[in-house]
Scaffold this motif. Structure first.
Motif, short mmCIF file in Angstrom:
data_model
loop_
_atom_site.label_atom_id
_atom_site.label_comp_id
_atom_site.label_asym_id
_atom_site.label_seq_id
_atom_site.Cartn_x
_atom_site.Cartn_y
_atom_site.Cartn_z
N GLY A 1 -3.32 -0.91 4.01
CA GLY A 1 -2.71 -2.19 3.84
C GLY A 1 -1.29 -2.19 4.30
O GLY A 1 -1.13 -1.09 5.01
N ASN B 1 0.69 -1.23 0.04
CA ASN B 1 -0.12 0.12 0.14
C ASN B 1 0.91 1.19 -0.09
O ASN B 1 1.03 1.98 0.78
CB ASN B 1 -1.11 0.28 1.12
CG ASN B 1 -2.20 1.03 1.35
OD1 ASN B 1 -2.27 1.50 0.00
ND2 ASN B 1 -2.61 1.43 2.15
N THR C 1 -12.76 5.21 -0.46
CA THR C 1 -14.00 5.78 0.06
C THR C 1 -13.72 7.25 0.29
O THR C 1 -12.82 7.74 0.44
CB THR C 1 -14.35 5.15 1.34
OG1 THR C 1 -13.16 5.22 2.39
CG2 THR C 1 -14.66 3.46 1.12
N GLY D 1 -6.24 -4.89 -4.12
CA GLY D 1 -6.93 -5.09 -2.94
C GLY D 1 -7.56 -4.14 -2.05
O GLY D 1 -8.11 -3.18 -2.57
N SER D 2 -7.24 -4.16 -0.71
CA SER D 2 -7.93 -3.11 -0.12
C SER D 2 -7.16 -1.95 0.03
O SER D 2 -7.82 -0.64 -0.12
CB SER D 2 -7.93 -3.49 1.62
OG SER D 2 -6.57 -3.90 1.90
N SER E 1 -8.94 0.10 -2.89
CA SER E 1 -10.25 0.56 -3.11
C SER E 1 -10.41 2.01 -2.16
O SER E 1 -9.46 2.53 -1.22
CB SER E 1 -11.06 -0.35 -1.82
OG SER E 1 -10.57 -0.09 -0.61
N HIS F 1 -19.22 5.83 -1.20
CA HIS F 1 -18.56 4.98 -2.12
C HIS F 1 -18.72 5.40 -3.47
O HIS F 1 -17.77 5.29 -4.35
CB HIS F 1 -19.60 3.54 -2.10
CG HIS F 1 -19.49 2.70 -0.87
ND1 HIS F 1 -18.55 2.20 -0.46
CD2 HIS F 1 -20.54 2.84 0.15
CE1 HIS F 1 -18.68 1.51 0.62
NE2 HIS F 1 -20.26 1.96 1.24
N SER G 1 0.86 -1.39 9.02
CA SER G 1 -0.14 -0.99 8.48
C SER G 1 -0.56 0.46 8.29
O SER G 1 -0.50 1.24 9.32
CB SER G 1 -1.48 -1.70 9.47
OG SER G 1 -2.59 -1.47 8.86
N ASP H 1 -8.07 5.21 1.17
CA ASP H 1 -7.98 4.01 0.55
C ASP H 1 -8.33 2.79 1.83
O ASP H 1 -8.37 3.50 3.20
CB ASP H 1 -6.54 3.59 -0.06
CG ASP H 1 -5.45 3.74 1.09
OD1 ASP H 1 -5.69 3.50 2.26
OD2 ASP H 1 -4.18 3.58 0.62
N GLY H 2 -8.32 1.89 1.45
CA GLY H 2 -8.92 0.64 2.44
C GLY H 2 -7.67 0.21 3.57
O GLY H 2 -7.83 -0.73 4.21
N VAL I 1 -2.90 3.60 6.09
CA VAL I 1 -3.93 3.98 5.34
C VAL I 1 -3.62 5.49 4.61
O VAL I 1 -3.15 6.41 5.31
CB VAL I 1 -5.26 4.18 6.06
CG1 VAL I 1 -6.50 4.84 5.34
CG2 VAL I 1 -5.64 2.90 6.99
#
Length: 866
Positions: free
Chosen positions: A218, A129, A171, A165-166, A169, A187, A224, A215-216, A226
């Motif tokens: 990663g 990510n 939002t 992947g996530s 994505s 969305h 981790s 983003d979702g 975002v």
């Protein structure tokens, strides 16, 4: 026969070739997920750090020959990896980016020196990510009518994320959702007007909405994360026709003079469409009140008189003007109404005139304190203004001409006559320190007359001082440096604070306080800071002081500044050795170190240089000037070389070492150093001597080792006793109690010897034994009449060197004050080489044991004292 021979030869050659054949090496195929082998289906995250070991090529040669590994890439591609040819370790040397290159093709090869086997592999780059969402089709600017219904969609934002992947994505949400009338679909990114919200062009013509794309989440470099991006959507509100016309400049007043001609313009009214974005045309009309004496231009709004002023029947006319908005289709729309007052007046013959208590006056004076309260009236001024004309000719404006924003005059518009009042508008500006005198002109000028007659009067205000200022230091902090040997009462620095007030209010008194102010005083008037008469400064004790100085006026208004005083170090300390006489043991080839400390606070006063001032002989040792390390000269590499320099055969050398600081003036100290030199080869052959060398500076370490051995012995004994007890307890048999009494034989006359240190016979340290003090003459003979104690087993026979004991009935109590004495050599024969080795080791171990014993006794005595 010839053919048979040839066949045999051919068959032999074939076997010879087969025997000499060399098979090619090959890679191991360890399958998916393996990190060694032939890189089959190998994948690597794109956030792998450069320099990481990512894979190990692994193969073999059938003949067992050593193999080497290589990796290559297409000339048009990047060289992403490097390989160790001997071990096959592959290292990442270029950053990876899956979004730019998701597969890496490489050629790996293995060679045994004769054969080379190459394979083409594809390395998959997996996603991390590392890409933030990115808005497309920026900038976002939309036009929205102000009558858009609530809940309507007004725009759409779109962001893309190149991750998978996530992490790929996206939002959407608003950065400040509570301070806007809009909402966004998380969305789809559709921006809508919230339920119950309305737009109003007249209140806000534009709205700026901060939209965040996230983003979702990663993994990136083991964590981790975002990532997000922000864009601004500009919503321009379009005007719609929803406002009535409005008049500008109301109320309206007009005047008709006695010499005004018919058809002259009296005044003009102005109106405009309330919808400012797309305004419609407006038309004017008179509704009533004119009695035919006035008319209005329907497009410009100008009102004119249609008759001679002599024909007017009223002195005041109240007209009502109507404005009508005309739509784009030409039909009347919204309307508005405004009153207009028109007066008939005579000719202007008199200017405004100012009056004081005694008649007409054009100069007024007043004394007042600075900074009066906001809104206070200047009651010392008695001013009246009058215009003797009538109607509009007697209407004039009042204003002050001079420094603006300080005072305000009331009223500002006067008809005929008024009492003039001057009010404080800005109290902070009325400052005695800025202005001693404030001078203004009071101007009265007619408003509506063509002549604009006017008059002026001077206003002079004398300001009086008050205590409105705080003493202020010339700096927020002061820094001073003084030598540490400055005598008591020395000046440090002078601080200055200024109070702009006059008289007693401007006098400043100084004081100091704070944790660092104990050694200092300040003159209350001059601000000079000096040390206490009894103060003794020491940079080694405290190098810096800081405290606060206070400047205060007579009413207690004050300000603070911070003072930092740094003591400059003076070279007033001698370098100090730990001991005036030091003993060191030097292992041949290894330096020994001396150290002296200088208690001065700063460099170069506390920097120490070392030198050898005297040595016998003088050509044995060198010393490092800066570190104090003493080593043998480079020409001396053995004990034999030392013996050649010192024919007497001494093993201990005495040096006079000097420690000298770098201050000015410089101070020095000398110490006597005794060095005992041993050979490393001898220490390696004699472990006990090596142990004594290690513990010579800390004799308690040897005691600790012995205590540890005793503790382990006791623990083993306790374990064995416990195991025996539980075994007997669990047994079903009843064991008889056995008591064995043994008769203790009478002790033979001998010397009780305490073995303080036991060495093996083959070591040179066997020469040392502990000599006991003479037996105590005061023996305890209180055993008369009691049963004799059981006799102990007979001790071993004493050595031939031991002196005879005292009386047999007296027990000797051993003490730790026994001295070390050389033992008599054993009569057993020894080889000449071993005897020579022991002879070389005797002075070394003698020195070590002596030194260890002295330090041990010192430690025992010091502990006994405490």
């Amino acid at each position: 026969m010839g053919r048979g021979l040839r066949a045999v030869l051919a068959l032999g050659l074939l076997f010879l070739r087969l025997a000499q054949a060399n098979f090619a090496p090959y890679f191991f195929d360890n399958g998916v997920g393996s990190t060694n082998g032939n890189m089959a289906l190998f994948s690597l995250p794109e956030d792998t750090p450069v320099g990481s070991h990512v894979y190990t090529l692994n193969g073999t040669d059938p003949e067992g020959d050593p193999v080497s590994y290589h990796i290559s890439f297409d000339p048009s591609a990047r060289s992403v990896f490097s390989v160790d040819p001997n071990f096959g370790n592959i290292t990442l040397i270029e950053e990876l980016d899956r979004e730019r290159e998701d597969e890496i093709e490489a050629i790996i090869s293995i060679s045994d020196g004769l054969n080379l086997v190459a394979e083409k592999v594809t390395i998959l780059v997996t996603d991390a990510n590392d890409e933030a969402p990115r808005f497309i089709q920026e900038p976002y600017i939309v036009q929205v009518p102000e009558d858009t219904p609530a809940g309507s969609s007004i725009a759409k934002v779109r962001a893309v994320d190149r991750d998978t992947g996530s992490g790929g994505s996206v939002t959407y949400f608003l950065k400040n959702p509570h301070s806007t009338k809009f909402s966004v679909d998380r969305h789809s990114g559709v921006l809508r007007l919230q339920a119950g919200a309305t737009l109003d062009y007249e209140r806000a013509r534009a709205h700026f909405i901060a939209v965040v794309a996230k983003d979702g989440g990663g993994r990136l470099r083991g964590a981790s994360v975002v990532l997000s991006a922000t864009t601004t959507v500009t919503v321009s509100v379009e005007d719609v026709q929803d406002m009535a016309p409005v008049f500008v400049g109301t109320p309206y007043y007009g005047y008709v003079y006695e010499d005004t001609l018919p058809g002259s313009e009296v005044l003009t009214v102005v109106a405009m469409d309330g919808d400012r974005g797309k305004p419609n045309r407006v038309l004017y009309s008179l509704v009533n009140g004119g009695d035919g004496a006035f008319e209005i231009n329907e497009t410009s709004g100008a009102i004119s008189i249609t008759q001679s002023p002599a024909q007017l029947r009223r002195e005041v006319y109240e007209l009502h003007v109507q404005v009508t908005e005309v739509s784009s289709a030409g039909t009347p729309a919204a309307q508005a109404m405004a009153p207009v007052t028109i007066r008939t007046v005579d000719l202007n013959k008199h200017p405004p005139t100012f009056y004081g208590e005694s008649g007409p006056q054009n100069r007024f004076e007043l004394s007042m304190y600075e900074h009066p309260p906001q809104g206070e009236i200047l009651r010392g001024l008695k001013i009246t203004v009058n215009d003797s004309d009538q109607g509009a000719n007697a209407k004039f404006n009042l204003r002050l001409v001079g420094p603006g924003g300080i005072f305000r005059v009331v009223p500002q518009t006067v008809l005929n006559e008024a009492q003039v009042t001057i009010i404080v508008e800005n109290s902070a500006t009325i400052d005695f320190e800025k202005f001693k005198v404030l001078t203004f002109k009071l101007l009265a000028i007619e408003v509506s007359t063509p002549e604009k007659l006017s008059s002026t009067a001077d206003i002079v205000i004398q300001l009086l001082d008050t205590n409105d200022n705080v003493p202020k230091f010339t700096s927020h902090y002061y820094i001073a440096r003084i030598p540490e040997n400055a005598p008591g009462g020395s000046n440090v620095l002078a601080v200055t604070a200024v109070d702009p007030d006059t008289g007693p209010w401007g006098e400043v008194k100084y004081s100091i306080y704070g944790s660092g102010a104990d050694l200092f005083l300040i003159h209350p008037s001059s601000g000079i800071i000096y040390t206490q008469p009894w103060a003794s400064l020491d940079a080694e004790d405290t190098a810096r002081y800081n405290f606060y100085v206070k400047a205060e006026d007579m009413e207690g208004r004050y300000s603070l500044a911070e003072v930092f005083v740094t003591l400059l170090d003076v070279n007033d300390h001698y370098p100090q050795f730990g001991k005036s006489v030091q003993e060191k043991t030097m292992v041949l080839g290894t330096p020994v170190k001396i150290e002296a400390t200088d208690q001065d606070a700063e460099e170069p006063n506390n920097l120490v240089d070392y030198s050898i001032t005297h040595a016998e002989p003088a050509n044995v040792f060198d010393i490092d000037t800066h570190t104090g390390e003493i080593r043998l000269k480079n020409s001396i590499r053995s004990l034999d070389a030392l013996h050649n320099i010192t024919p007497s055969g001494d093993h201990t050398w005495s040096l006079e070492v000097q420690a000298k600081d770098r201050g000015s003036p410089s101070f020095s100290t000398t110490a006597l150093l005794k060095i005992d030199i041993v050979d490393t080869e001898m220490l390696s052959r004699n472990p006990m001597a090596a142990f004594l060398m290690q513990t010579k500076d800390d004799p308690m370490k040897a005691v600790g080792v012995l205590a540890g051995i005793m503790a382990i012995t006791v623990a083993i004994t306790v374990l064995i006793s416990t195991a025996t007890f539980w075994r007997n307890k669990k047994s079903s048999k009843v064991l008889p109690v056995r008591r064995v009494l043994r008769k203790r034989p009478s002790p033979a006359p001998r010397t009780v010897r305490i073995e303080w240190l036991k060495f093996r016979r083959t070591k040179a340290a066997d020469k040392f034994a502990l000599r006991e003090d003479p037996p105590n003459e005061n023996c305890n003979n209180n055993s008369l009449g009691s049963a004799p104690p059981p006799k102990a087993p007979a001790p071993p026979p004493p050595p031939s060197m031991a002196p005879s004991m005292g009386p047999a009935h007296c027990r000797v109590v051993p003490t730790v004050s026994g001295s070390l004495a050389p033992q008599q050599p054993h009569p057993s024969p020894k080889p000449k080489a071993l005897a020579k080795h022991e002879a070389a080791g005797r002075p070394v171990q003698s020195a070590l044991v002596s030194e260890l014993r002295q330090k041990f006794e010192k430690n025992v005595q010091s502990k006994a004292y405490f």
